[in-house]
Write a protein that holds these residues in place. Sequence first.
Motif, short mmCIF file in Angstrom:
data_model
loop_
_atom_site.label_atom_id
_atom_site.label_comp_id
_atom_site.label_asym_id
_atom_site.label_seq_id
_atom_site.Cartn_x
_atom_site.Cartn_y
_atom_site.Cartn_z
N ASP A 2 -3.94 8.64 -16.78
CA ASP A 2 -4.23 7.22 -16.35
C ASP A 2 -3.27 7.20 -15.24
N VAL A 3 -3.76 6.22 -14.03
CA VAL A 3 -3.16 5.84 -13.12
C VAL A 3 -1.99 5.00 -13.41
N VAL A 4 -1.94 4.10 -14.39
CA VAL A 4 -0.80 3.36 -14.55
C VAL A 4 0.35 4.28 -14.98
N THR A 5 0.03 5.53 -15.79
CA THR A 5 1.43 6.39 -16.17
C THR A 5 1.59 7.29 -14.88
N ARG A 6 0.40 7.68 -14.56
CA ARG A 6 0.90 8.63 -13.18
C ARG A 6 1.89 7.93 -11.99
N ASN A 7 1.38 6.87 -11.90
CA ASN A 7 2.47 6.06 -10.85
C ASN A 7 3.26 5.29 -11.25
N HIS A 8 3.34 4.99 -12.69
CA HIS A 8 4.59 4.41 -13.25
C HIS A 8 4.28 2.75 -12.82
N VAL A 9 3.09 2.38 -12.94
CA VAL A 9 2.65 0.98 -12.26
C VAL A 9 3.32 -0.16 -13.41
N ARG A 10 3.92 -1.05 -12.64
CA ARG A 10 4.52 -1.94 -13.52
C ARG A 10 4.01 -3.60 -12.89
N PRO A 38 11.28 -10.06 -7.50
CA PRO A 38 11.34 -11.32 -8.58
C PRO A 38 10.84 -12.64 -8.01
N ALA A 39 11.30 -12.68 -6.40
CA ALA A 39 11.11 -14.07 -5.85
C ALA A 39 9.52 -14.40 -5.69
N PHE A 40 8.60 -13.42 -6.03
CA PHE A 40 7.05 -13.93 -5.97
C PHE A 40 6.50 -13.98 -7.11
N GLU A 41 7.41 -13.77 -8.14
CA GLU A 41 6.66 -13.85 -9.57
C GLU A 41 6.29 -15.19 -9.95
N ASP A 42 6.72 -16.18 -9.34
CA ASP A 42 6.17 -17.43 -9.72
C ASP A 42 4.67 -17.92 -9.15
N ARG A 43 4.42 -17.08 -8.15
CA ARG A 43 3.14 -17.39 -7.57
C ARG A 43 2.16 -16.13 -7.61
N TYR A 44 2.82 -15.22 -7.60
CA TYR A 44 1.80 -14.15 -7.31
C TYR A 44 1.95 -13.14 -8.72
N ARG A 45 0.72 -12.24 -8.68
CA ARG A 45 0.84 -11.12 -9.56
C ARG A 45 1.54 -9.87 -9.00
N VAL A 46 2.63 -9.49 -9.32
CA VAL A 46 3.45 -8.79 -8.82
C VAL A 46 3.34 -7.39 -9.14
N VAL A 47 2.97 -6.56 -8.52
CA VAL A 47 2.68 -5.14 -9.05
C VAL A 47 3.60 -4.01 -8.26
N LEU A 48 4.52 -3.23 -9.09
CA LEU A 48 5.35 -2.15 -8.43
C LEU A 48 4.93 -0.96 -8.76
N PHE A 49 5.00 0.11 -8.14
CA PHE A 49 4.60 1.60 -8.67
C PHE A 49 5.62 2.75 -7.97
N ASP A 50 5.61 4.00 -8.37
CA ASP A 50 6.41 4.93 -7.94
C ASP A 50 5.21 5.75 -7.12
N ALA A 56 9.89 7.23 -11.88
CA ALA A 56 9.27 7.71 -13.20
C ALA A 56 7.90 8.09 -13.10
N SER A 57 7.29 8.57 -11.96
CA SER A 57 5.96 8.98 -11.76
C SER A 57 5.80 10.15 -12.61
N TYR A 73 -1.67 9.64 -0.56
CA TYR A 73 -0.98 8.57 -0.93
C TYR A 73 -1.71 7.41 -1.05
N ALA A 74 -2.41 7.02 0.28
CA ALA A 74 -3.05 5.96 0.42
C ALA A 74 -4.39 5.86 -0.67
N ARG A 75 -4.89 7.17 -1.06
CA ARG A 75 -5.79 7.30 -1.92
C ARG A 75 -5.26 6.60 -3.41
N ASP A 76 -3.97 7.18 -3.60
CA ASP A 76 -3.38 6.78 -4.97
C ASP A 76 -3.39 5.05 -4.92
N VAL A 77 -2.96 4.82 -3.94
CA VAL A 77 -3.04 2.96 -3.64
C VAL A 77 -4.19 2.40 -3.93
N LEU A 78 -5.32 3.12 -3.51
CA LEU A 78 -6.55 2.44 -3.91
C LEU A 78 -7.24 2.67 -5.21
#
Lengths: 268, 688, 116
Positions: A2-10, A38-50, A56-57, A73-78
Amino acid sequence: MDVVTRNHVRTSGRPDGQPILFAHGFGCDQQMWRHVAPAFEDRYRVVLFDHVGAGASDLASFSPERYADLGGYARDVLEICDDLALTDMVFVGHSVSAIIGVLASLAAPGRFSRLVLVGPSPRYVDDDGYAGGFSRAAIEDMLDALDRNYLGWSTAMAPVIVGNPDRPELGEELTNSFCRTDPAIARQFARVTFLSDNRDDLHRVRVPTLVLQCADDAIAPVAVGRYVHAEIPGSELVTLDVSGHCPHLSAPQATVAAIDAFLRSGPR
Amino acid sequence: MAGARPNSPGVHPALQPDSSEDLFEHAPCGYLTTLPDGSIIRVNQTFLTWLGRSRDDVLGLRFVDLLTDGGRIYHETHLRPLLEMQGHLRQIAVDLVGPGGGRLAVLLNAVLHRDSEGQPVAVRTTVFDASERQHYERELLRERRAAEDAAATARALHEHSSFLARLSRCLDEADGWDERAARLVELVGGELVGAAELWDVDAVGRVRPTVNNGSPGPGAESLSGDVGSAVRAAVDTGEPVLRGELSTPTTVDRVDGGAALAALPMTVRGRTSGVLVLWARHDRLRFTPEVRPFLTELAGRAALSLDNARLYERERSTALTLQRSLLAGAVPDDPRLRIAAAYRPAVEGLEVGGDWHDAFTVGPNRIGVVVGDVVGRGIAAAAAMGQLRSATRAVATSGVGPARVLEGLDQFVAHLDAGQMTTVAYVEIDLDSGRATYACAGHPPPVLVHEGTSRLLWDGRSPPLGAHIGGAPRGPASSEPGCRTDATVDLSADDRLVLYTDGLVERRRSPLQRSIDRLAALAAREADLPVASLVDALTAELLAGVVTPDDVCVVAIGRIATGPFHRRLRPLVSDLRALRADLQAWLCLQDPDRTSVDALVLAANEAAANAIEHGIRGEPGGTVTVRAERAGDEIRIDVVDEGTWRAPEDGRFGGRGLTIVGRLVDHLEVHRDGGTRVHMRRRVGGPA
Amino acid sequence: MSPDDACRVSTAERDGRLVVCLTGELDVAVAGEVERAVNAAVAAAAAVVVDLDGLTFLDSAGVRVLDHLLGACYERGVPVRVVATPGSPAAFTLRVCAFPDHVMCASTDEALADLP
């Protein structure tokens, strides 16, 4: 896989907030954003990935065909956007990921509400009348440097990391353990990054865009930032008085302030 | 014999008091200290000797300046981020520029020192000579690369990847599904293989060919034939299907050493939406098992690109339809007030927004006009907009007045749990007196044009819907009476009131106030156009060349009174429609018979069309003016242009137009003196 | 209020004849566009009825569009009728322009019955 594991999405921050996706540049992984995200966590849904091959991808997901150019790589983002159902999203991309974000926004413009390009460069190699900052020879030389360090690294360090998969705290002790990248993948990523030419993609961007430029950047010089700004219609250019290519590491507060100001400005 | 012992307790000669400095300078490794920005502030002699440079030469340089070009990129993309994150580096191989420009292979260790606040202060680096190690590594590398290059697949891989890159770009540049599909078969069929065809797979799994590039027998191929069965197999297995010998002869080359046909399932988001069928050609890509990964990737990319186009088209069209259906609807039909509106969706490629406008009857002599802007885009915003639009009508028709209407909407938004921070400009106009009562909830100020000058209506303001008002929290408190205010202004016959959403004036590089001032100046300049043309002129001028991500709504309101009528037209035939609307309203107020209204509208239209077509068309500054007045039982209309008359090319139409005018009025005069003046009079009876 | 929705052309088939309905305002600003749409619609028709009762305005440029259409139909031998109910805006303009009476009908039913 799955995408979340593949790209270590957090993800972190407000689950109901507007999504903000941070994409790391070449040479590192999502930890690059640890002083900024972290500065955006109070207002946004923050998504990080590798990116696949970094951090850890899932290394097994790498295929030379799929990642033969930045489009892969753009395809991965989508796909990450699809998987997490991200819409109306702010995309923050550093270095090569800035261009990856541009490509993703062209493929699916409806998903993106804003682009923040940190130290973008559409072409690193000098070309007829275009100053990207590097000769072709310099790029080959860098690929060489990359290879030599990975030779040393992969033999000396890999067993240590592999031997302690369940004790992440040991990571802090390991030399050069951040930004670990599989050497073969890193080599191809470097090639794709530094030899691509995406100048013709910029003028088609239709998403409000911030170009965040460092005043003294050896990788993406000020002239390149100005070029990107001039090519992307209606874009905004902010130059940070920072040296180096990674303002999010060396001047995180100024970086956060600039992104925040951009996101609060203008039409929603 | 004290003093005779050479090894007496004391200091060894090699460890003299100044030797720490000496140790630093002449250590077997290089030392240097740099500031966080990389500039060198301290360096030892060993390092200088290796570099073959003087201390003055090196101090003040940045460390990266000492590296080779490639080393510099590596330093900026890897070493510096690494150092900032983990605080140290170990055993990193880089090349320095040595004496005479040669390479000096070294290994680096570095530590980042921070102050008590955690701010970086300095970087201390030790440098070891690594020419030996480097030599060994280079040998290793050379061998490995030689092995890589020898592989025949390397070149093919490169060709494949550059094709994929070109394909992705080519598809992404195209806008809709049709265009992308056409480009896909064109590029793949025209350059990579012999021919290509795209098969559609519908929701229940039926397949049929849709788009092709000169493939052999598309459509004629029955589903039980070679292609049909390969397509079916591809859909069923989800894997590329390669077929060798074909039972039906094709126009495509016979291919040795590979299959003749490949059927690639296009799977995305877990659904196979199509199959890409490829026919081989002997001098192009061979369908061998080795190219399966490439073909899979090709189909995957194509599938994603087409699917994105389809999804995007669907959502945009749903939202646009929703929005159009909500924005449609008749404007109250009363000749005393002309209301014209324009809605422009956000720039192509973006989702629709939540702007709306509406006009409705509030009471026997009162009309309400609203312009609003819901936060957000897409279907959700369009839906919230629709609810707020209905709510506005519902609240307003109880006759409570603008301030109470906004309070009602606050309450609605609190219960709806959508539409918070919506901005609204709402005005009610008394049709007899022309008194306008208005209120703005966080919305840009309406523009009032009076006798050629404009002003912004800043009164009657309060925050956006559902916002904290007067410190009270959102919710029931904000709907208490007295939170919202309104203001009044009197409209006379030639006044214009313009309501708009921020997309009309918000510009990235320009302060909002300046844009609004520009709008106000423009409205004053164009106020004598027909009301609908005023809207058109404002959007055309303010949005010319603007790439705005926001949608735009503009409404212009003009009163019609019984006194003399005057309008200016631009050299555009599209202004005729706007003129007719205004003139018809004015004529209705004169209360004549129905036939006279029709006749005079048609007569004025023909005369004005002539003036535009043959007098001023194509002259940017050229204008046509239309004046009308009542004199006793007669209505007189003058249509004047300042252009140079150009005879109609067929010598007929212009004449026919005027012939018609002659049949519609009792008296017609045409004066050509520089420009042209057409003077018409018609006696009017009472209401028919 | 945008110019593109000023005048619409729609078609339907009744008793094997093509009925072209025009709605909105047909004036010089949209005449060219409407003419192209109508020509495309009637290209393969064997008999044509043009229904103008949906028009709220018709000017002389619009009359010219009808004139061209009639001419083209005569040339191809395709029978054609124009529907404009007396009292309608289109009927008013056509009367002023002295449009030929023999192709005018008061309703679509009348036009269909009148066609050979």
